[in-house]
Design an enzyme around this catalytic site. Structure first.
Site, PDB file in Angstrom:
ATOM      1  N   THR A 123     -49.940 -18.222 -92.896  1.00  0.00           N
ATOM      2  CA  THR A 123     -50.727 -18.167 -91.665  1.00  0.00           C
ATOM      3  C   THR A 123     -51.682 -16.914 -92.037  1.00  0.00           C
ATOM      4  O   THR A 123     -51.239 -16.132 -92.747  1.00  0.00           O
ATOM      5  CB  THR A 123     -49.706 -17.646 -90.535  1.00  0.00           C
ATOM      6  N   ASP A 124     -52.738 -16.478 -91.136  1.00  0.00           N
ATOM      7  CA  ASP A 124     -53.593 -15.482 -91.176  1.00  0.00           C
ATOM      8  C   ASP A 124     -52.884 -14.465 -90.752  1.00  0.00           C
ATOM      9  O   ASP A 124     -53.524 -13.176 -90.543  1.00  0.00           O
ATOM     10  CB  ASP A 124     -55.023 -16.009 -90.773  1.00  0.00           C
ATOM     11  N   TYR A 150     -42.573 -13.055 -86.339  1.00  0.00           N
ATOM     12  CA  TYR A 150     -42.957 -14.352 -86.972  1.00  0.00           C
ATOM     13  C   TYR A 150     -43.883 -13.903 -88.435  1.00  0.00           C
ATOM     14  O   TYR A 150     -43.468 -14.489 -89.290  1.00  0.00           O
ATOM     15  CB  TYR A 150     -43.867 -15.056 -85.872  1.00  0.00           C
ATOM     16  N   LYS A 154     -43.461 -14.542 -92.391  1.00  0.00           N
ATOM     17  CA  LYS A 154     -44.262 -15.421 -93.311  1.00  0.00           C
ATOM     18  C   LYS A 154     -44.875 -14.350 -94.255  1.00  0.00           C
ATOM     19  O   LYS A 154     -45.068 -14.890 -95.450  1.00  0.00           O
ATOM     20  CB  LYS A 154     -45.286 -16.027 -92.277  1.00  0.00           C
TER      21      LYS A 154
HETATM   22  N1  LIG Z   1     -49.565 -24.126 -86.118  1.00  0.00           N
HETATM   23  C1  LIG Z   1     -50.453 -23.163 -86.417  1.00  0.00           C
HETATM   24  O1  LIG Z   1     -51.346 -23.208 -85.800  1.00  0.00           O
HETATM   25  C2  LIG Z   1     -50.215 -22.692 -87.797  1.00  0.00           C
HETATM   26  C3  LIG Z   1     -51.277 -21.713 -88.122  1.00  0.00           C
HETATM   27  C4  LIG Z   1     -50.853 -20.982 -89.475  1.00  0.00           C
HETATM   28  C5  LIG Z   1     -49.969 -21.239 -90.035  1.00  0.00           C
HETATM   29  N2  LIG Z   1     -48.887 -22.327 -89.904  1.00  0.00           N
HETATM   30  C6  LIG Z   1     -47.582 -22.721 -90.733  1.00  0.00           C
HETATM   31  O2  LIG Z   1     -47.629 -23.917 -90.948  1.00  0.00           O
HETATM   32  C7  LIG Z   1     -46.436 -24.457 -91.156  1.00  0.00           C
HETATM   33  C8  LIG Z   1     -46.312 -25.489 -90.172  1.00  0.00           C
HETATM   34  O3  LIG Z   1     -46.474 -25.301 -88.728  1.00  0.00           O
HETATM   35  P1  LIG Z   1     -46.458 -26.274 -87.561  1.00  0.00           P
HETATM   36  O4  LIG Z   1     -47.110 -25.809 -86.514  1.00  0.00           O
HETATM   37  O5  LIG Z   1     -46.759 -27.562 -88.021  1.00  0.00           O
HETATM   38  O6  LIG Z   1     -44.851 -25.842 -87.067  1.00  0.00           O
HETATM   39  P2  LIG Z   1     -43.836 -26.761 -86.238  1.00  0.00           P
HETATM   40  O7  LIG Z   1     -42.964 -25.686 -85.464  1.00  0.00           O
HETATM   41  O8  LIG Z   1     -44.572 -27.580 -85.349  1.00  0.00           O
HETATM   42  O9  LIG Z   1     -43.033 -27.655 -87.105  1.00  0.00           O
HETATM   43  C9  LIG Z   1     -42.121 -26.966 -88.143  1.00  0.00           C
HETATM   44  C10 LIG Z   1     -41.152 -28.070 -88.698  1.00  0.00           C
HETATM   45  O10 LIG Z   1     -40.191 -27.266 -89.766  1.00  0.00           O
HETATM   46  C11 LIG Z   1     -39.102 -27.910 -89.267  1.00  0.00           C
HETATM   47  N3  LIG Z   1     -37.862 -27.066 -89.845  1.00  0.00           N
HETATM   48  C12 LIG Z   1     -37.831 -25.752 -89.138  1.00  0.00           C
HETATM   49  N4  LIG Z   1     -36.716 -25.072 -89.458  1.00  0.00           N
HETATM   50  C13 LIG Z   1     -36.392 -25.861 -90.676  1.00  0.00           C
HETATM   51  C14 LIG Z   1     -35.386 -25.630 -91.685  1.00  0.00           C
HETATM   52  N5  LIG Z   1     -34.415 -24.681 -91.596  1.00  0.00           N
HETATM   53  N6  LIG Z   1     -35.157 -26.628 -92.614  1.00  0.00           N
HETATM   54  C15 LIG Z   1     -36.088 -27.829 -92.692  1.00  0.00           C
HETATM   55  N7  LIG Z   1     -36.827 -28.003 -91.896  1.00  0.00           N
HETATM   56  C16 LIG Z   1     -37.044 -26.998 -90.758  1.00  0.00           C
HETATM   57  C17 LIG Z   1     -39.038 -28.249 -88.011  1.00  0.00           C
HETATM   58  O11 LIG Z   1     -37.942 -29.115 -87.527  1.00  0.00           O
HETATM   59  C18 LIG Z   1     -40.299 -28.914 -87.746  1.00  0.00           C
HETATM   60  O12 LIG Z   1     -40.439 -30.118 -87.779  1.00  0.00           O
HETATM   61  C19 LIG Z   1     -45.662 -23.379 -90.952  1.00  0.00           C
HETATM   62  O13 LIG Z   1     -45.242 -22.790 -92.078  1.00  0.00           O
HETATM   63  C20 LIG Z   1     -46.293 -22.499 -89.962  1.00  0.00           C
HETATM   64  O14 LIG Z   1     -46.066 -21.036 -90.125  1.00  0.00           O
HETATM   65  C21 LIG Z   1     -48.950 -22.835 -88.644  1.00  0.00           C
END
Ligand SMILES: NC(=O)c1ccc[n+]([C@@H]2O[C@H](COP(=O)([O-])OP(=O)(O)OC[C@H]3O[C@@H](n4cnc5c(N)ncnc54)[C@H](O)[C@@H]3O)[C@@H](O)[C@H]2O)c1
Length: 339
Positions: A123-124, A150, A154
């Protein structure tokens, strides 16, 4: 090619799998996900019988569960994380376990199995915050300065991924992206929370003065960027991914959403601010464009409208999600003043 996707039942992971199966039907995908509150296999219903897709329930922080699924894998695309800043403020420990320990367990297994690429989604927010009035953006040389539990976890995971490259030669790539929006996003995050609240006749809670700015990235643009990095990215490198939106403060986005749903601004309320709330994020993705020929294709206003339509048409998806545990979380976060 055999691809292990971690967290594929979450928002971005499921969008990635749906896109990949459609555009690379010859590849085999294993979706490894613990199905926490944020994981939802309904997102993947349309492909559950595809012979090249397999779901395995498991926790990335448990080496005995990760070991068997890593066997024979060519590429790991690592999405699994605890992903919501507000929850990390309420309860940081699961963030440390999943985001840091889980990433290390995956890295060890990837190394042991000689995977050809370990791609880490970050993430940024690891770069901290920008002032409201300056014109700087985050770029590949910006120092890490995470300010929430968080983003700190990350940041820790990013450092570990790079360390496994430099120390052990694991072939890695990293993407740091801005805030995503689009279908299948869990309605604890601002845009789907706002849309679904208004559809339910509830108000949109806007933190503090509402003048917080994010760089919004439509999820499909993000998924295409990951595809480019897997196909053409240089091993060891980090790529920044952002949207092409004008920088609207959260209050403006709330106003756009109530207008799109035919309501007025009485559907917006200001609530107690998030602790340590980062003011502004803005990503300079010009190097990614130069090197990989990627750029976002979806403009904010059009795709916000399409996203609102998606939530209108998929009420049964989010109504199921907005029950049980969600109601308890929502009360703590927005209603009973206990945070
Ligand atoms: N959503 C955003 O805007 C955003 C922005 C920047 C980066 N990210 C990164 O992108 C990635 C995905 O984000 P997202 O929004 O889809 O998240 P989300 O919370 O919708 O999904 C996370 C998934 O990971 C699974 N999970 C959690 N803990 C786990 C574990 N211990 N073992 C296996 N599975 C596990 C959950 O069941 C879920 O399906 C993350 O790494 C997040 O940090 C997200």
């Amino acid at each position: 090619m055999k691809i292990l996707v971690t967290g594929g039942a979450g928002f971005i992971g499921s969008n990635f799998i749906l896109y990949w199966i459609k555009n690379h039907p010859e590849d085999e995908i294993i979706n490894f996900d613990a199905l926490t509150y944020a994981g939802n296999l309904e997102n993947l219903k349309s492909i559950e019988d595809n012979p090249n897709y397999k779901f395995v329930k498991g926790n990335i922080a448990q080496s005995n569960e990760v070991g068997p699924v890593m066997s024979g894998v060519d590429i790991v695309v690592h999405f699994a994380a605890e992903s919501h800043v507000d929850r990390s403020i309420l309860e940081p420990s699961s963030f440390i376990l999943t985001n840091i320990v889980g990433t290390q367990v995956l890295l060890d297994a990837a190394l042991k199995n000689n995977v050809k690429r370990f791609h880490h989604i970050s993430t940024d927010e690891v770069f901290g915050e920008l002032d409201l009035n300056d014109t700087n953006k985050f770029n590949e040389r910006t120092n890490y300065n995470p300010r929430s539990p968080y983003s700190a976890t990350k940041a820790g995971s990013d450092h570990l991924v790079r360390a496994y490259h430099f120390t052990y030669g694991l072939p890695i790539t990293i993407t740091n992206c801005s805030n995503n929006y689009g279908p299948y996003q869990f309605p604890e995050k601002f845009i789907p929370l706002a849309i679904t609240n208004v559809i339910e006749g509830k108000k949109i809670p806007v933190y503090g003065d509402g003048l917080y700015i994010r760089d919004w990235l439509y999820v499909e643009d993000h998924v295409r960027a990951i595809e480019k990095v897997l196909e053409r990215g240089k091993v060891g490198k980090t790529y920044l991914i952002g949207g092409m939106t004008e920088l609207y403060p959260n209050i403006e986005i709330a106003k756009k959403i109530v207008r799109l749903l035919g309501k007025d601004e009485s559907f917006i309320e200001f609530v107690k601010d998030r602790l340590g709330h980062d003011r502004r994020y803005d990503v300079d993705w010009s190097k990614t464009k130069e090197e990989l020929g990627w750029e976002p294709q979806h403009n904010f206003d059009d795709w916000l409208k399409k996203t609102v339509e998606w939530y209108k048409e998929n009420e049964s998806w989010w109504k199921k999600v907005k029950s049980g545990e969600y109601k308890k979380y929502y009360k703590t976060q927005y209603e009973d003043g206990s945070r």
